[in-house]
Design an enzyme around this catalytic site. Structure first.
Site, PDB file in Angstrom:
ATOM      1  N   CYS A 173       0.875  -1.181   0.000  1.00 46.52           N
ATOM      2  CA  CYS A 173       0.000   0.000   0.000  1.00 46.52           C
ATOM      3  C   CYS A 173       0.907   1.225   0.000  1.00 46.52           C
ATOM      4  O   CYS A 173       1.092   1.882   1.022  1.00 46.52           O
ATOM      5  CB  CYS A 173      -0.909  -0.008   1.228  1.00 46.52           C
ATOM      6  SG  CYS A 173      -1.811  -1.548   1.491  1.00 46.52           S
ATOM      7  N   ALA A 174       1.483   1.548  -1.139  1.00 50.44           N
ATOM      8  CA  ALA A 174       2.679   2.394  -1.186  1.00 50.44           C
ATOM      9  C   ALA A 174       2.429   3.895  -1.207  1.00 50.44           C
ATOM     10  O   ALA A 174       3.255   4.657  -0.713  1.00 50.44           O
ATOM     11  CB  ALA A 174       3.523   2.013  -2.400  1.00 50.44           C
ATOM     12  N   ALA A 175       1.339   4.365  -1.827  1.00 49.49           N
ATOM     13  CA  ALA A 175       1.141   5.818  -1.971  1.00 49.49           C
ATOM     14  C   ALA A 175       1.021   6.479  -0.601  1.00 49.49           C
ATOM     15  O   ALA A 175       0.490   5.879   0.328  1.00 49.49           O
ATOM     16  CB  ALA A 175      -0.109   6.083  -2.812  1.00 49.49           C
ATOM     17  N   PRO A 176       1.543   7.714  -0.469  1.00 50.31           N
ATOM     18  CA  PRO A 176       2.113   8.580  -1.507  1.00 50.31           C
ATOM     19  C   PRO A 176       3.575   8.307  -1.840  1.00 50.31           C
ATOM     20  O   PRO A 176       4.110   8.905  -2.755  1.00 50.31           O
ATOM     21  CB  PRO A 176       1.964   9.974  -0.917  1.00 50.31           C
ATOM     22  CG  PRO A 176       2.045   9.756   0.559  1.00 50.31           C
ATOM     23  CD  PRO A 176       1.386   8.429   0.818  1.00 50.31           C
ATOM     24  N   GLY A 177       4.280   7.435  -1.082  1.00 50.51           N
ATOM     25  CA  GLY A 177       5.588   6.985  -1.546  1.00 50.51           C
ATOM     26  C   GLY A 177       6.796   7.324  -0.704  1.00 50.51           C
ATOM     27  O   GLY A 177       7.910   6.970  -1.072  1.00 50.51           O
ATOM     28  N   SER A 178       6.621   7.996   0.419  1.00 49.82           N
ATOM     29  CA  SER A 178       7.802   8.372   1.213  1.00 49.82           C
ATOM     30  C   SER A 178       8.519   7.139   1.764  1.00 49.82           C
ATOM     31  O   SER A 178       9.752   7.077   1.760  1.00 49.82           O
ATOM     32  CB  SER A 178       7.401   9.308   2.351  1.00 49.82           C
ATOM     33  OG  SER A 178       6.402   8.722   3.169  1.00 49.82           O
ATOM     34  N   LYS A 179       7.758   6.146   2.215  1.00 43.19           N
ATOM     35  CA  LYS A 179       8.386   4.919   2.716  1.00 43.19           C
ATOM     36  C   LYS A 179       8.995   4.123   1.558  1.00 43.19           C
ATOM     37  O   LYS A 179      10.070   3.530   1.706  1.00 43.19           O
ATOM     38  CB  LYS A 179       7.376   4.057   3.471  1.00 43.19           C
ATOM     39  CG  LYS A 179       6.764   4.714   4.690  1.00 43.19           C
ATOM     40  CD  LYS A 179       5.813   3.765   5.390  1.00 43.19           C
ATOM     41  CE  LYS A 179       4.935   4.501   6.381  1.00 43.19           C
ATOM     42  NZ  LYS A 179       3.961   5.401   5.722  1.00 43.19           N
ATOM     43  N   ASP A 202      -0.369   0.264  -5.249  1.00 42.34           N
ATOM     44  CA  ASP A 202      -1.461   0.957  -4.581  1.00 42.34           C
ATOM     45  C   ASP A 202      -2.768   0.633  -5.282  1.00 42.34           C
ATOM     46  O   ASP A 202      -2.805   0.495  -6.518  1.00 42.34           O
ATOM     47  CB  ASP A 202      -1.242   2.468  -4.550  1.00 42.34           C
ATOM     48  CG  ASP A 202      -2.060   3.116  -3.436  1.00 42.34           C
ATOM     49  OD1 ASP A 202      -1.575   3.133  -2.284  1.00 42.34           O
ATOM     50  OD2 ASP A 202      -3.194   3.568  -3.702  1.00 42.34           O
ATOM     51  N   CYS A 310      -1.038   4.057  10.888  1.00 39.11           N
ATOM     52  CA  CYS A 310      -0.947   5.363  11.541  1.00 39.11           C
ATOM     53  C   CYS A 310      -2.147   5.524  12.456  1.00 39.11           C
ATOM     54  O   CYS A 310      -2.776   6.577  12.522  1.00 39.11           O
ATOM     55  CB  CYS A 310      -0.853   6.495  10.521  1.00 39.11           C
ATOM     56  SG  CYS A 310      -2.051   6.419   9.193  1.00 39.11           S
TER      57      CYS A 310
END
Length: 686
Positions: A173-179, A202, A310
């Site tokens: 579940c990648a978006a928005p992509g910071s990780k 995503d 989160c």
């Protein structure tokens, strides 16, 4: 974060500022209170009574600005040193409107001193001269991928995942992509050409494209972005070979940063205050569990998976983890990370919690409408599960958001695993579950999740194919010879993104393993993006009608032996950064680098490269130039130009253009090096 939310685009006036102006207004207009939230977390008793006031007050205040330096870049230490020496002293003991501001603080638990926190309001960053200069520095370095604005707690999951350059990695579940960016950085640690790769997924198509925008800055040929529901993420074939087509990809590392109710983000997402209720966590629990189980299915024996949210709600956290431990038994275990992230203040996972419905009524196991996995483990299970190995980070502990992190390790025997996979249907899907969606008024709604369809949906009209080009194609053969590209570069990794399969405008390259995966899974993967631009079409009236794109140079510089690579000194580079298309006659008259001028002048027209050695302790530079009949021009973006001028020469720039008189003053030394100028907007890579 993986939490899905609607946003409107706008101009970002501050580095990392939210682009939703309504959200900005809400900080002053919205009352940040929620009786159900307060009752629920007091009932959980996870925050000591003496800490509750500080916990709540922190949740009601805006987040500080945090950023990290891209650790995989060879010049990371330069970027960090520039911040520490040029900015940090000027941000210490700064007074604003009668108050001494907090100086920037290093995040002690982040590796190699590369993450920092600025705990000052955005109004200060805009109005104070010293903070404004730092703001400009951060904007420029962010634009070229040298730093990333990222919430502090969001940096934790990729660190404990412990990615190495040879790993196959899935971000579900990648978006928005910071990780995801962190995962790519870890992959490129100590090498420009890792053997592993990252698959970033995503479920939302728009967010998948936003993901591409965030990750393209890192210029990695080892990235693939796909668009699938993580609950039903498809099995990926490793080979096109008929004899090996049954071999399926298993990942060494998987990140499950799942969709959640998001009360750990209430410091920046103010709508959480008015929308939060217990039903959010209850409704998402099964979806989260489905994603985790799918991830564990795709994980290699001996591999590591990080489950994170989160949210501070145990229904979304320990309850999900406990149910996975029940299902998988001795085949998985939790990894204790007490010895990791030294300096991070954290709390242990919990093993007991009440279940409250949307009306805040206590529910018991077996009650109508309940799910057994909502409830805490039995005494016997607590002894086995070790849920205290989970990590909880609360906002008040070090002025962050709230976060939950758990590290799994798979210990299933390979023989047993193969046997289970042989019996598993290829398109098997989890039990249909309630999936939370947003209605028009923002309220939570539940819909029944449809089982995954077996047939592949037809390719969208706007969805470009990935077609690999024969390395002996005439266009490519010209490039191999013209640029002196050696045999160690795998020439079968070149692809185009058009239905004809012909190289017309742009040729991309991917790492060899992704090439095999793309070719073998056209019928099952919805690929949004992969590869970096290698060749871009240019003028046809010259010896080679293709130029090498700058984003592929980190790879290609290791494979080129050509007279088109010309050494230059720092004076010459400065001239190229400041002047647009300087003529050989003008450059020769300045005697900046006579050897460079001679060698460059003798080359045929077209793309060439300048290499600048900067000493043992500094990264050498390798940059593209356009060699014309009478002039030469550096082909880097405006953002890269500004970054290099500041990092190497201490020349500050603004986003606005200034006159060439000022540029010439700086170039000739008649103006101070710290004078604000703006570089030419050099030829950009299209």
């Amino acid at each position: 974060m993986a939490r899905k939310r609607n946003q409107k685009k706008g101009n970002k006036k501050t580095f990392g500022a939210r682009d939703d102006t309504r959200a900005k207004r809400s900080w002053s207009e919205l009352i940040k209170e929620n009786e159900k939230w307060e009752t629920y977390y007091k009932t959980l008793n996870i925050i000591p009574e003496e800490e509750w006031a500080r916990f709540k007050e922190t949740c009601q205040s805006p987040l500080p600005l945090t950023f990290r330096v891209t650790g995989s870049r060879k010049h990371a230490h330069e970027v960090l040193k520039l911040f520490q020496e040029k900015h940090l002293p000027n941000l210490t003991n700064v007074e604003f409107e009668g108050q001494i501001l907090k100086p920037p603080m290093e995040l002690p638990w982040y590796p190699n001193h590369l993450a920092w926190q600025l705990d000052v309001p955005k109004t200060v960053i805009r109005k104070n001269e010293q903070f404004a200069k730092t703001q400009r520095y951060l904007v420029v370095e962010n634009a070229v991928g040298n730093i990333s604005r990222q919430e502090a707690v969001s940096m934790i999951p990729p660190i404990v995942l412990e990615v190495e350059p040879h790993h196959t990695v899935l971000d579900m579940c990648a978006a928005p992509g910071s990780k995801t960016a962190q995962l790519i950085e870890a992959l490129h640690k100590d090498t420009d050409e890792p053997t592993g790769f990252v698959v970033a997924n995503d479920a939302d198509a728009k967010r998948s494209h936003m993901l591409v925008h965030q990750l393209k800055r890192l210029n990695s040929a080892n990235l693939m972005v796909v668009n699938h529901d993580a609950q039903f993420f498809p099995r990926i074939k490793l080979h096109t070979d008929a004899e090996k087509k049954k071999e399926m990809l298993k990942f060494d590392r998987i990140l499950c940063d799942v969709p959640c109710s998001g009360d750990g983000t209430m410091r920046k997402n103010v709508n959480v205050w008015k929308d939060w209720n217990t039903q959010g966590g209850l409704g998402l629990h099964t979806v989260q569990l489905n994603i985790l189980n799918r991830g564990l299915n795709l994980l290699k024996s001996g591999g590591r998976l990080v489950y994170s949210t989160c949210s501070m709600n145990p229904i979304e956290n320990e309850a999900v983890v406990a149910e996975a431990l029940r299902k998988w038994g001795s085949k998985i275990k939790l990894v204790n990370c007490d010895d990791k992230l030294v300096g991070l203040v954290r709390s242990k996972g919990i093993s007991n919690w009440p279940v409250l419905d949307r009306n805040m009524a206590v529910k018991n196991k077996g009650d109508e409408g309940t799910i057994e996995s909502w409830f805490p483990p039995t005494e016997e299970e607590r002894e086995i599960f070790h849920l205290d190995s989970c990590i909880r980070v609360y906002p008040h502990q070090q002025n962050t958001g709230g976060f939950f992190i758990t590290v799994f390790e798979k210990i299933e025997d390979e023989v047993e695993q193969a046997k289970r996979l042989a019996n598993e249907l290829e398109e098997s899907s989890p039990t249909p579950s309630a999936k939370k969606l947003k209605t028009e008024n923002g309220a939570a709604a539940e819909v029944q999740q449809e089982p995954v369809k077996k047939e592949r949906l037809p390719r969208d009209a706007n969805e470009e194919p990935f077609v690999f080009v024969d390395p002996n194609h005439e266009s490519l053969k010209v490039c191999w010879d013209f640029y002196g590209i050696d045999s160690k570069f795998d020439k079968t990794t070149c692809l185009v993104r058009n239905a004809t399969g012909e190289p017309t405008r742009t040729v991309y390259t991917v790492c060899p393993t992704l090439r095999d995966i793309i070719q073998a899974n056209d019928d099952r993967l919805k690929i949004i993006y992969s590869g970096v631009k290698l060749f871009v079409a240019q003028r046809s009236d010259i010896e080679c009608s293709w130029r090498i794109q700058s984003e592929s140079l980190p790879i290609m510089k290791h494979h080129m032996k050509s007279p088109r690579i010309v050494n230059a000194n720092l004076d010459m580079l400065k001239e190229l950064l400041i002047e647009s298309f300087p003529t050989f006659e003008d450059v020769e008259a300045k005697h900046l680098d006579d050897e460079f001028v001679k060698k460059m002048h003798d080359l045929s027209s077209g793309c060439a490269f300048v290499e600048i050695e900067r000493g043992e302790d500094k990264e050498s530079l390798f940059l593209p130039v356009w060699k014309g009949a009478k002039c030469v021009n550096l082909m880097v973006s405006k953002e890269d130009t500004h970054e290099l001028l500041y990092r190497i020469y201490g020349i500050e720039t603004t986003a606005k253009d200034n006159s060439k008189i000022q540029k010439k003053q700086v170039a000739t030394g008649t103006a101070e090096s710290t004078e604000t100028v703006d570089s030419k907007e050099t030829s950009t890579d299209a």
